[in-house]
Design a protein around this motif. Structure first.
Motif, PDB file in Angstrom:
ATOM      1  N   ASN A  94       6.732  -8.058  -0.261  1.00 44.46           N
ATOM      2  CA  ASN A  94       5.577  -7.306   0.598  1.00 44.46           C
ATOM      3  C   ASN A  94       5.658  -5.867   0.366  1.00 44.46           C
ATOM      4  O   ASN A  94       4.475  -5.169   0.302  1.00 44.46           O
ATOM      5  N   ASN A  95       6.730  -5.273   0.342  1.00 46.59           N
ATOM      6  CA  ASN A  95       6.932  -3.839   0.266  1.00 46.59           C
ATOM      7  C   ASN A  95       6.295  -3.538  -1.380  1.00 46.59           C
ATOM      8  O   ASN A  95       6.010  -2.448  -1.022  1.00 46.59           O
ATOM      9  N   THR A  96       6.700  -4.244  -2.207  1.00 47.91           N
ATOM     10  CA  THR A  96       6.067  -3.782  -3.523  1.00 47.91           C
ATOM     11  C   THR A  96       4.606  -3.830  -3.709  1.00 47.91           C
ATOM     12  O   THR A  96       4.008  -2.874  -4.371  1.00 47.91           O
ATOM     13  N   ARG A  97       4.070  -4.666  -2.945  1.00 48.70           N
ATOM     14  CA  ARG A  97       2.843  -4.820  -3.021  1.00 48.70           C
ATOM     15  C   ARG A  97       2.147  -3.616  -2.225  1.00 48.70           C
ATOM     16  O   ARG A  97       1.139  -2.927  -2.643  1.00 48.70           O
ATOM     17  N   ASN A  98       2.740  -3.405  -1.179  1.00 50.60           N
ATOM     18  CA  ASN A  98       2.340  -2.077  -0.242  1.00 50.60           C
ATOM     19  C   ASN A  98       2.384  -0.990  -1.080  1.00 50.60           C
ATOM     20  O   ASN A  98       1.620  -0.186  -1.202  1.00 50.60           O
ATOM     21  N   PHE A  99       3.410  -0.729  -1.683  1.00 44.39           N
ATOM     22  CA  PHE A  99       3.415   0.488  -2.571  1.00 44.39           C
ATOM     23  C   PHE A  99       2.644   0.520  -3.669  1.00 44.39           C
ATOM     24  O   PHE A  99       2.034   1.570  -3.932  1.00 44.39           O
ATOM     25  N   ILE A 101      -0.231  -0.693  -3.841  1.00 40.44           N
ATOM     26  CA  ILE A 101      -1.409  -0.403  -3.250  1.00 40.44           C
ATOM     27  C   ILE A 101      -1.761   1.123  -2.626  1.00 40.44           C
ATOM     28  O   ILE A 101      -2.717   1.801  -3.091  1.00 40.44           O
ATOM     29  N   TYR A 102      -0.528   1.617  -2.169  1.00 39.70           N
ATOM     30  CA  TYR A 102      -0.518   3.066  -1.986  1.00 39.70           C
ATOM     31  C   TYR A 102      -0.507   3.917  -3.299  1.00 39.70           C
ATOM     32  O   TYR A 102      -1.445   4.886  -3.409  1.00 39.70           O
ATOM     33  N   ASN A 187       3.845   8.363   3.883  1.00 32.47           N
ATOM     34  CA  ASN A 187       3.679   6.880   3.778  1.00 32.47           C
ATOM     35  C   ASN A 187       4.254   6.230   2.580  1.00 32.47           C
ATOM     36  O   ASN A 187       5.007   5.150   2.680  1.00 32.47           O
ATOM     37  N   ILE A 188       4.124   6.758   1.354  1.00 33.83           N
ATOM     38  CA  ILE A 188       4.929   6.074   0.247  1.00 33.83           C
ATOM     39  C   ILE A 188       6.313   6.340   0.283  1.00 33.83           C
ATOM     40  O   ILE A 188       6.879   5.151  -0.254  1.00 33.83           O
ATOM     41  N   GLN A 191       7.851   3.270   1.956  1.00 31.44           N
ATOM     42  CA  GLN A 191       7.843   2.126   1.314  1.00 31.44           C
ATOM     43  C   GLN A 191       8.716   2.271   0.327  1.00 31.44           C
ATOM     44  O   GLN A 191       9.551   1.184  -0.130  1.00 31.44           O
TER      45      GLN A 191
END
Length: 308
Positions: A94-99, A101-102, A187-188, A191
């Motif tokens: 999940n966190n790599t996907r969020n990262f 996307i950021y 924010n990043i 992550q």
């Protein structure tokens, strides 16, 4: 990891169990137990020593209850480690996907080199983490690793930590240059920090097995119980004591060894986590987000079996 569908095929599910190296160890130990029980029972029966060897089976029933309590704790502690590791790797997905996307939102599409660099390093962090939790990172498995950068990696002992450091240096440098504004940077950063949190949690699971004294005591308890079991059963069941002793030993030893197998969930045993496959799933997700494409196929599904 053995993948199967629950409540689909009873015999098919059972057959998967015999693909495990742990089950091979159990079968071998039960075979030795059978030979030992057969010799003990034959000697007692042929020599008419039954009246001299009279162990109360009710004592073994009580000892069996006590041993079961120990084994329940052993199994629960091992499964807790396995499940905690799975949650950490789920969080990494999940966190790599969020990262990604950021990163995709902060850098314009024209900055292809930056997007490719980020995708490669995030993927390599996960790939390196897989082997770091086993026997050490194999640099040949990393993707898009230039020769000059490989020489630097070879001097590092903790490859995932170094990759994480390089990622954050890139983010911090872009923040100083004004490419990333303050809000995006904060924010990043959160992550990115989660990568090291997950890394630390996995290392904690890897390096903190069940206390040694407890593990040894349980092995001694099972061994002593098994060695005395034929003498307790032979006077009541005669030669049927052999299969009964083997079956009881199979039940007790099986729970112990299966607990040992999942206690370290990062290996290549049949019931370990498919961390290699998860890492390459992350690689595909990250490249799809940042470069709108799938990466070059460089991975085949891992074979989860004990190799000697």
């Amino acid at each position: 990891m053995i993948l199967y569908k629950t409540n689909q095929n009873w015999l098919g599910d059972v057959s998967h169990l015999f693909k495990s190296w742990t089950m091979t160890r159990i079968v071998r130990a039960v075979g030795i137990m059978g030979v030992y029980s057969l010799v003990a029972c034959l000697v007692i029966e042929k020599m008419n020593w039954g009246e001299y060897v009279q162990l109360n089976t009710s004592i073994f029933s009580l000892l069996g209850v006590i041993l079961s309590i120990f084994l329940v704790f052993r199994t629960n502690s091992a499964y807790d480690r396995w499940w905690e590791a799975r949650k950490q790797w789920g969080a990494l997905v999940n966190n790599t996907r969020n990262f990604a996307i950021y990163v995709d939102s902060m850098y314009p599409e024209e900055e292809e080199d930056t997007r490719h660099w980020m995708a490669s390093h995030v993927s390599n962090f996960c790939i390196a983490l897989v082997d770091h939790l086993r026997e050490g990172t194999e640099l040949d498995k990393l993707i898009f690793l230039p020769k000059e950068e490989r020489e630097v990696y070879e001097k590092k002992d903790h490859i995932p930590n170094y990759i994480s450091q390089q990622i954050f240096k890139k983010i911090a440098a872009d923040h100083r240059e004004g490419t990333i504004n303050e809000g995006d940077y904060i924010n990043i950063k959160i992550q990115h920090q989660s990568f090291l949190d997950i890394l630390g949690a996995c290392e904690r699971i890897k390096k903190t097995p069940i206390p040694f004294s407890y593990a040894v005591y349980l092995k001694i308890f099972i061994s002593a119980y098994a060695l005395l079991l034929p003498f307790a059963l032979v006077t009541s069941f005669h030669m049927m004591a052999v299969p009964l002793a083997m079956f009881l030993f199979f039940a007790l030893l099986g729970v112990e060894l299966l607990g040992e197998e999942i206690e370290d969930p990062f290996g290549l045993d049949c019931n370990d986590l498919p961390t290699g496959d998860i890492a390459h799933t992350i690689k595909k997700n990250v490249f799809e987000i940042l470069e709108n494409r799938k990466p070059i196929a460089t991975h085949e599904r891992e074979l989860y079996e004990k190799v000697f």
